[in-house]
Design a protein around this motif. Structure first.
Motif, PDB file in Angstrom:
ATOM      1  N   UNK A   1      46.414 -94.213 -68.478  1.00 28.84           N
ATOM      2  CA  UNK A   1      46.049 -95.575 -68.860  1.00 28.84           C
ATOM      3  C   UNK A   1      46.913 -96.600 -68.122  1.00 28.84           C
ATOM      4  N   UNK A   2      48.184 -96.251 -67.907  1.00 26.94           N
ATOM      5  CA  UNK A   2      49.099 -97.171 -67.218  1.00 26.94           C
ATOM      6  C   UNK A   2      48.686 -97.404 -65.771  1.00 26.94           C
ATOM      7  N   UNK A   3      47.936 -96.486 -65.206  1.00 27.30           N
ATOM      8  CA  UNK A   3      47.508 -96.602 -63.811  1.00 27.30           C
ATOM      9  C   UNK A   3      46.319 -97.543 -63.638  1.00 27.30           C
ATOM     10  N   UNK A   4      45.707 -97.964 -64.747  1.00 29.56           N
ATOM     11  CA  UNK A   4      44.553 -98.866 -64.699  1.00 29.56           C
ATOM     12  C   UNK A   4      44.931-100.165 -65.401  1.00 29.56           C
ATOM     13  N   UNK A   5      45.011-101.261 -64.672  1.00 26.00           N
ATOM     14  CA  UNK A   5      45.500-102.523 -65.225  1.00 26.00           C
ATOM     15  C   UNK A   5      44.728-102.975 -66.460  1.00 26.00           C
ATOM     16  N   UNK A   6      43.408-102.904 -66.402  1.00 23.11           N
ATOM     17  CA  UNK A   6      42.605-103.379 -67.528  1.00 23.11           C
ATOM     18  C   UNK A   6      42.824-102.519 -68.766  1.00 23.11           C
ATOM     19  N   UNK A   7      42.858-101.196 -68.577  1.00 24.02           N
ATOM     20  CA  UNK A   7      43.066-100.296 -69.710  1.00 24.02           C
ATOM     21  C   UNK A   7      44.480-100.448 -70.270  1.00 24.02           C
ATOM     22  N   UNK A   8      45.426-100.620 -69.375  1.00 23.91           N
ATOM     23  CA  UNK A   8      46.822-100.781 -69.808  1.00 23.91           C
ATOM     24  C   UNK A   8      46.982-102.049 -70.655  1.00 23.91           C
ATOM     25  N   UNK A   9      46.329-103.104 -70.239  1.00 26.86           N
ATOM     26  CA  UNK A   9      46.396-104.348 -70.991  1.00 26.86           C
ATOM     27  C   UNK A   9      45.806-104.169 -72.389  1.00 26.86           C
ATOM     28  N   UNK A  10      44.689-103.441 -72.480  1.00 26.00           N
ATOM     29  CA  UNK A  10      44.069-103.207 -73.790  1.00 26.00           C
ATOM     30  C   UNK A  10      44.955-102.330 -74.674  1.00 26.00           C
ATOM     31  N   UNK A  11      45.588-101.321 -74.071  1.00 28.23           N
ATOM     32  CA  UNK A  11      46.460-100.453 -74.850  1.00 28.23           C
ATOM     33  C   UNK A  11      47.645-101.240 -75.396  1.00 28.23           C
ATOM     34  N   UNK A  12      48.221-102.097 -74.583  1.00 30.47           N
ATOM     35  CA  UNK A  12      49.341-102.922 -75.036  1.00 30.47           C
ATOM     36  C   UNK A  12      48.890-103.867 -76.148  1.00 30.47           C
ATOM     37  N   UNK A  13      47.716-104.440 -75.997  1.00 31.48           N
ATOM     38  CA  UNK A  13      47.192-105.325 -77.040  1.00 31.48           C
ATOM     39  C   UNK A  13      46.983-104.555 -78.345  1.00 31.48           C
ATOM     40  N   UNK A  14      46.462-103.341 -78.229  1.00 27.00           N
ATOM     41  CA  UNK A  14      46.242-102.514 -79.415  1.00 27.00           C
ATOM     42  C   UNK A  14      47.568-102.192 -80.100  1.00 27.00           C
ATOM     43  N   UNK A  15      48.551-101.815 -79.309  1.00 29.19           N
ATOM     44  CA  UNK A  15      49.856-101.458 -79.871  1.00 29.19           C
ATOM     45  C   UNK A  15      50.517-102.641 -80.574  1.00 29.19           C
TER      46      UNK A  15
END
Length: 264
Positions: free
Chosen positions: A178-192
């Protein structure tokens, strides 16, 4: 060994035999009530009941025909066999992908499961069934070696709306992907960052992808190349107990998700 096989063949050659034995094992039946329930002719029922009487599987009481103790034994065994074969038929196309050593429950517990597989018209059917459960759930617990874009987006949207409490354990490799994909990483951080979500990271691998949406367990089944082949969905208590126990074990082994650990 020939005699038991012959008796199995005797029953298997006729659906009416199996049904009549099941009925009289449950409660007394007259020949008329058996005819109404099975649709078999009186002549057919006469032969079946005579054959059963010869084997001491039934006796005739004032209330009708009823199974003897050995008749009940055979009826129970036949019911068990039919249940096992129905489950085997349900799992036949996906059993080669199941990580059997990781499933801490008897496969018979999946007798009432729903299996979703990709089709030419619905190639995402296995995942969509999981997403549908996520969209209806009030609580969701998951452990997985991967988190796809659709699941992540659904979890984020549901948590942000206040409709979902979400706890998940992800493998370290899943977080790195997930960290390798900017959009997914942003969503994961928002979720956390949401109060309704908790994410933990397990450094060791997680061999299964499992969600528990309220009381329904979903198991995603992938092949050796990581291609999603099916999803299994069940409300069976034994499967839910296994999933809950596995989640708790992974949760205790994992550490809270810290985005800075994965950012270079």
């Amino acid at each position: 060994m020939d005699a038991p096989i012959e008796e199995i063949e005797f029953l298997a050659r006729s659906k009416n035999r199996v049904e009549v034995l099941r009925l009289v094992a449950a409660e007394p039946h007259t020949r008329a009530s058996l005819a109404r329930t099975t649709g078999a002719s009186q002549a057919t029922l006469g032969r079946i009941l005579e054959d059963f009487a010869d084997r001491s599987w039934v006796r005739r009481d004032p209330d009708g025909y009823v199974a003897t103790a050995t008749g009940e034994l055979v009826a129970d065994a036949v019911a068990d066999l039919l249940s096992v074969l129905e489950t085997e038929n349900l799992l036949r196309d996906v059993v080669g992908y199941l990580p059997e050593s990781e499933l801490g429950f008897d496969l018979r517990e999946l007798a009432d499961a729903t299996v979703a597989v990709p089709t030419p018209t619905h190639p995402s059917a296995p995942l969509q069934r999981v997403i549908d459960a996520m969209e209806r759930a009030g609580t969701l617990r998951a452990f997985s070696h991967a988190l796809n874009e659709q699941s992540l987006s659904t979890a984020l949207s549901r948590v942000q709306s206040g409709g979902l409490v979400f706890k998940t354990v992800l493998s370290e490799s899943a977080i790195e992907a997930l960290a390798a994909e900017d959009a997914l990483w942003s969503r994961l951080r928002d979720l956390a960052a949401e109060d309704g979500a908790e994410i933990r990271v397990r450094r060791a691998d997680i061999p299964l992808a499992v969600t528990v949406a309220d009381g329904t367990v979903s198991i995603l089944v992938r092949d050796a190349d990581g291609v999603l082949r099916a999803s299994l969905h069940t409300d069976a208590e034994a499967v839910r107990a296994w999933a809950d126990d596995r989640f708790e074990r992974y949760w205790e082994e994992a550490v809270p998700f810290d985005p800075a650990t994965f950012e270079r």
